[in-house]
Design an enzyme around this catalytic site. Sequence first.
Site, PDB file in Angstrom:
ATOM      1  N   THR A  94      48.607 -24.943 -45.168  1.00  0.00           N
ATOM      2  CA  THR A  94      48.414 -26.340 -45.570  1.00  0.00           C
ATOM      3  C   THR A  94      49.247 -27.189 -44.618  1.00  0.00           C
ATOM      4  O   THR A  94      50.085 -26.669 -43.865  1.00  0.00           O
ATOM      5  CB  THR A  94      48.890 -26.593 -47.017  1.00  0.00           C
ATOM      6  OG1 THR A  94      50.322 -26.472 -47.072  1.00  0.00           O
ATOM      7  CG2 THR A  94      48.267 -25.621 -48.004  1.00  0.00           C
ATOM      8  N   ALA A 109      53.683 -23.944 -46.410  1.00  0.00           N
ATOM      9  CA  ALA A 109      53.945 -25.257 -47.010  1.00  0.00           C
ATOM     10  C   ALA A 109      54.871 -26.017 -46.064  1.00  0.00           C
ATOM     11  O   ALA A 109      55.947 -25.516 -45.709  1.00  0.00           O
ATOM     12  CB  ALA A 109      54.593 -25.087 -48.378  1.00  0.00           C
ATOM     13  N   VAL A 168      57.627 -21.351 -44.945  1.00  0.00           N
ATOM     14  CA  VAL A 168      57.993 -22.753 -44.712  1.00  0.00           C
ATOM     15  C   VAL A 168      57.520 -23.176 -43.325  1.00  0.00           C
ATOM     16  O   VAL A 168      57.803 -22.505 -42.330  1.00  0.00           O
ATOM     17  CB  VAL A 168      59.522 -22.952 -44.861  1.00  0.00           C
ATOM     18  CG1 VAL A 168      59.920 -24.373 -44.482  1.00  0.00           C
ATOM     19  CG2 VAL A 168      59.957 -22.609 -46.282  1.00  0.00           C
ATOM     20  N   LYS A 169      56.816 -24.311 -43.298  1.00  0.00           N
ATOM     21  CA  LYS A 169      56.272 -24.793 -42.020  1.00  0.00           C
ATOM     22  C   LYS A 169      57.152 -25.917 -41.486  1.00  0.00           C
ATOM     23  O   LYS A 169      57.455 -26.881 -42.202  1.00  0.00           O
ATOM     24  CB  LYS A 169      54.860 -25.316 -42.276  1.00  0.00           C
ATOM     25  CG  LYS A 169      53.850 -25.006 -41.217  1.00  0.00           C
ATOM     26  CD  LYS A 169      52.477 -25.413 -41.752  1.00  0.00           C
ATOM     27  CE  LYS A 169      51.428 -25.328 -40.698  1.00  0.00           C
ATOM     28  NZ  LYS A 169      50.175 -25.938 -41.160  1.00  0.00           N
ATOM     29  N   LEU A 170      57.545 -25.758 -40.211  1.00  0.00           N
ATOM     30  CA  LEU A 170      58.400 -26.757 -39.561  1.00  0.00           C
ATOM     31  C   LEU A 170      57.750 -27.206 -38.260  1.00  0.00           C
ATOM     32  O   LEU A 170      57.187 -26.382 -37.538  1.00  0.00           O
ATOM     33  CB  LEU A 170      59.762 -26.138 -39.227  1.00  0.00           C
ATOM     34  CG  LEU A 170      60.646 -25.665 -40.373  1.00  0.00           C
ATOM     35  CD1 LEU A 170      61.811 -24.841 -39.822  1.00  0.00           C
ATOM     36  CD2 LEU A 170      61.173 -26.852 -41.165  1.00  0.00           C
TER      37      LEU A 170
END
Length: 216
Positions: free
Chosen positions: A27, A56, A82-84
């Site tokens: 996402t 996310a 975790v998306k960075l």
Amino acid sequence: MKIFLDTANLDEIRKGADWGIVDGVTTNPSLIAKEGRPIEEQVARICDIVDGDVSAEVVATEAPMMITEGLKLAKIHKNIVVKLPLTRDGIKACSALSKEGIRINVTLCFQAGQALLAAKAGAYIISPFVGRIDDMGMSGIELIEQIVTIYENYDYPTQVLAASLRTVNHVIETAMIGAHIGTMPFKTLDMLFNHPLTDKGLEQFLKDHAKSLEKS
Ligand code: E4P
């Protein structure tokens, strides 16, 4: 190659999951915004449908806040990645969170040097955007090839996730290069089923079967 759906829409995710071919979901803030629910709630629902990595993305832009937000997102479910973003702060947060055992997907990658930085920072996944590079008149597939080569040269464990896959050829070429994961909108996944000879062949088989029943 693992297939991920690039959507936050639960109906699309359910349909893909029912086919038994969806290994995970990505996402981003734009996709979450389309669904009109807070990110925590929406990704928790996604995790209930798909038993695989669910990315996310944080919306903070400075490393300390990215870390706080990342830790919060990671607590939602064991499958959350975790998306960075691939910024200086994003890479700093990636190094810190990876050391804590949090799995990081570094996103918005548009050149191979950026992918090298993500691998050095301990990223679990790097996301180069194939379609958006093609939009600029360059080759997104060539970028995937460069990153796969660099990672293989040095045995980096970071997985290459080809993102922004919009066509059947994007998916085929990505798989031929050996990217670990391809993420695509539901529309692209659905297109992978299509071939007129499949439809024509099935129609003929069923006609012949019906004829054989008439005879017996
Ligand atoms: C990746 O994780 C991104 O969400 C996505 O693939 C972006 O694709 P788009 O260029 O179709 O928006």
